[in-house]
Design an enzyme around this catalytic site. Structure first.
Site, PDB file in Angstrom:
ATOM      1  N   LYS A   1      -2.393   4.022  -0.079  1.00 50.93           N
ATOM      2  CA  LYS A   1      -1.537   4.277  -1.233  1.00 50.93           C
ATOM      3  C   LYS A   1      -2.157   5.336  -2.138  1.00 50.93           C
ATOM      4  O   LYS A   1      -3.365   5.356  -2.379  1.00 50.93           O
ATOM      5  CB  LYS A   1      -1.304   2.981  -2.028  1.00 50.93           C
TER       6      LYS A   1
ATOM      7  N   HIS B   1      -6.686  -6.935   0.982  1.00 56.41           N
ATOM      8  CA  HIS B   1      -6.138  -6.032  -0.032  1.00 56.41           C
ATOM      9  C   HIS B   1      -6.895  -6.113  -1.362  1.00 56.41           C
ATOM     10  O   HIS B   1      -7.373  -5.106  -1.892  1.00 56.41           O
ATOM     11  CB  HIS B   1      -4.660  -6.345  -0.283  1.00 56.41           C
TER      12      HIS B   1
ATOM     13  N   ASP C   1      -4.282 -13.623   3.786  1.00 58.50           N
ATOM     14  CA  ASP C   1      -3.312 -12.534   3.921  1.00 58.50           C
ATOM     15  C   ASP C   1      -3.513 -11.437   2.888  1.00 58.50           C
ATOM     16  O   ASP C   1      -3.246 -10.269   3.167  1.00 58.50           O
ATOM     17  CB  ASP C   1      -1.889 -13.092   3.812  1.00 58.50           C
TER      18      ASP C   1
ATOM     19  N   HIS D   1      -2.994  -0.787   5.169  1.00 58.43           N
ATOM     20  CA  HIS D   1      -2.094   0.198   4.553  1.00 58.43           C
ATOM     21  C   HIS D   1      -2.312   0.316   3.051  1.00 58.43           C
ATOM     22  O   HIS D   1      -1.990   1.345   2.454  1.00 58.43           O
ATOM     23  CB  HIS D   1      -0.634  -0.148   4.854  1.00 58.43           C
TER      24      HIS D   1
ATOM     25  N   GLU E   1       4.174 -10.376  -6.069  1.00 58.15           N
ATOM     26  CA  GLU E   1       5.371 -10.049  -5.316  1.00 58.15           C
ATOM     27  C   GLU E   1       6.519 -10.944  -5.781  1.00 58.15           C
ATOM     28  O   GLU E   1       6.311 -12.117  -6.117  1.00 58.15           O
ATOM     29  CB  GLU E   1       5.141 -10.263  -3.819  1.00 58.15           C
TER      30      GLU E   1
ATOM     31  N   LYS F   1      -4.350  -5.231  10.943  1.00 57.25           N
ATOM     32  CA  LYS F   1      -4.810  -6.546  10.516  1.00 57.25           C
ATOM     33  C   LYS F   1      -3.800  -7.597  10.988  1.00 57.25           C
ATOM     34  O   LYS F   1      -2.666  -7.241  11.292  1.00 57.25           O
ATOM     35  CB  LYS F   1      -4.998  -6.574   8.996  1.00 57.25           C
TER      36      LYS F   1
ATOM     37  N   LYS G   1       3.368 -14.908  -4.296  1.00 59.64           N
ATOM     38  CA  LYS G   1       4.744 -14.589  -3.932  1.00 59.64           C
ATOM     39  C   LYS G   1       5.708 -15.297  -4.885  1.00 59.64           C
ATOM     40  O   LYS G   1       5.341 -16.267  -5.551  1.00 59.64           O
ATOM     41  CB  LYS G   1       5.027 -15.005  -2.492  1.00 59.64           C
TER      42      LYS G   1
END
Length: 489
Positions: free
Chosen positions: A183, A241, A236, A179, A217, A149, A336
């Site tokens: 997980k 995700h 993003d 990714h 995060e 991506k 973030k």
């Protein structure tokens, strides 16, 4: 508990961008761990391909240094690193030109094994690489390509990218890697949902009050400032995700556990998503950490744009218009520089329709929390009587299964997402990879949200580093008499 390792067939893996950051940090150290576990056969070949001018010996030296730096704490037997390095080759190649392609063709010729090509490069080069693989006779029926991506930055660019790749490869040969889907605990979502009769009868709007999905995060944009400022949290994180987590928690049971059956059900969820109303979305931008602005600057300083309107935080409310979830809100939140690093899905069940206890006992509800990282595990909150005399007083207590405690040391040592996903590529298993129509459907839902705030000229709300995000995100929940789960590491 001892994990079972199933070896894969011999393969050739070409990593375009083989000297880049992702290859050094994740791909190559992950392959080394699979080699040490016995899953990767010793006669497999890994070919680094990049513009950097070096020979095979130089590349092996670089890979050894990367493994030493990024595989800290990983114990391996003497001689395993040297054995792994013998699997490596290197070709200096020009993705847009002709240099190096004859050498790569010669390396790949005459082998009767799986051939995988990992595009660990800018998406702008995907079309060039796919075209040259075909021109040089390497895009055959045995070939598979792995693309990183972002898969476009809107619906139009995603369609163009899909069309470009489709000129040279069949959809069954294209592995769009996210990714997050690799997980361990993300995959456990399917095991929890479809492997336990306990939950399925309650997994609907009749019993579920609402669902929260949080990916928080503690880090800022760091060295990704230039990229991130053109993307933002919506592109993003939410579009891929969080969208994938939403699909896994909300989808119908597939007829069987195979790639297209699973992805068909995920696609139905995305297509059933309601548009997000302007007052159901909050955007934020983190400020500098007080008394520590040099080490932890604010977002606009980090991206070197004092007027940036790119969001580092998004919270939104949406609904899924189908029979299972009609009327049940889904709240998504990501950001973030937040108070804790936490990825969690919380299923909040409704209160009992009638309480036989007095008002002093309080009102209680069950909460199922699935922790994806860190401290992976599952917690189910249940209501019991508070110990002691003095009447019937109810309290909520957790039934907690932390994977590290429940499964022992072997169960807690999760395989890195990239390790699992690359091995799935070699096996030809696309279950954990996104299909082209799935990517386009996600952008079709996301685009109007982004276009809406751009048309309104919205400015992200500032929030303090180390907080839970803008205060407006709490108001988003408070209006519905709900509240976010507290962030906890």
């Amino acid at each position: 508990m001892v994990s079972r390792v199933i070896p894969v067939d011999p393969f050739d893996l070409v990593i375009f961008g083989g000297t880049g950051d992702l290859a050094r940090r994740k791909i190559l150290p992950g392959l080394f761990r699979r080699f040490c576990s016995g899953q990767m056969p010793e006669n497999a070949r890994i070919v680094g391909a990049a513009r950097t001018d070096m020979d095979g010996a130089g590349y092996r030296e670089m890979v050894a240094e990367a493994i030493a730096e990024f595989n800290t704490g990983f114990d391996h037997e003497k001689g395993q690193l040297d054995a792994f390095l013998t699997c490596l080759e290197y070709v200096a190649i020009d993705a847009k030109g002709t240099d190096g392609w004859a050498e790569l063709q010669a390396l790949m010729a005459g082998t009767d094994r799986v051939e995988a090509y990992y595009f660990s490069v800018s998406p702008a080069l995907f079309g060039d690489l796919a075209e040259r693989l075909q021109q040089w006779g390497m895009a055959d029926a045995r070939s598979r390509i792995v693309v990183e991506k972002p898969f476009g930055r809107d619906l139009a660019t995603a369609r163009t990218l899909n069309a470009t790749l489709a000129k040279y490869f069949d959809e069954s040969q294209i592995y769009r890697i996210d990714h997050y889907l690799g997980k361990e605990t993300v995959q456990n979502l399917m095991a929890v949902r479809f492997g336990n009769m306990l939950f399925e009868p309650l997994w609907n709007s009749q019993y579920v009050d609402h669902i929260q999905i949080t990916v928080a995060e503690t880090v800022g944009v760091g060295g990704r400032g230039e990229y991130y400022d053109k993307s933002g949290a919506m592109r993003d994180m939410v579009q891929n995700h969080l969208m994938q987590l939403l699909c896994l928690i909300a989808m119908e049971p597939p007829a069987r556990f195979d790639p297209d059956a699973v992805r068909d059900e995920k696609l139905k969820v995305i297509r059933a998503l309601d548009p997000v109303m302007p007052h159901h979305i909050v955007r934020g931008q983190y400020q500098a950490e007080p008394c520590n602005e040099t080490e932890h600057p604010g977002y606009r300083t980090a991206v070197d744009d004092p007027r940036s309107r790119t969001e580092s935080f998004v919270a939104l409310k949406t609904h899924i218009s189908n029979w299972r979830w009609a009327g049940t809100p889904f709240y998504l939140r990501t950001g973030k520089r937040m108070a804790a690093r936490s990825s969690e899905i919380t299923v909040v069940f409704k209160e009992t329709p009638h309480s036989i206890f007095t008002e002093d006992a309080g009102r209680h509800r069950n909460v199922l929390s699935i922790r994806l990282q860190p401290n992976e595990g599952i917690t189910l909150g249940v209501t019991i009587k508070e110990p002691g005399p003095g009447g019937m007083r109810l309290i909520d207590v957790p039934l907690d299964m932390t994977f590290a405690e429940a499964l022992g040391p072997d169960g807690s040592e999760h395989v890195d997402a990239y390790e699992r996903l690359i091995m799935d590529v070699i096996r030809g298993n696309q279950t954990l990879f996104m299909r082209g129509d799935e990517v386009e459907a996600a952008w079709a839902w996301t685009d109007p949200i982004i276009q809406g705030w751009e048309a309104r000229n919205d400015v992200p709300k500032p929030y303090d580093s180390g907080s839970d995000g803008p205060t407006d995100s709490n108001e988003l929940m408070r209006r519905d008499n709900r509240k976010w789960r507290e962030l906890s590491a």
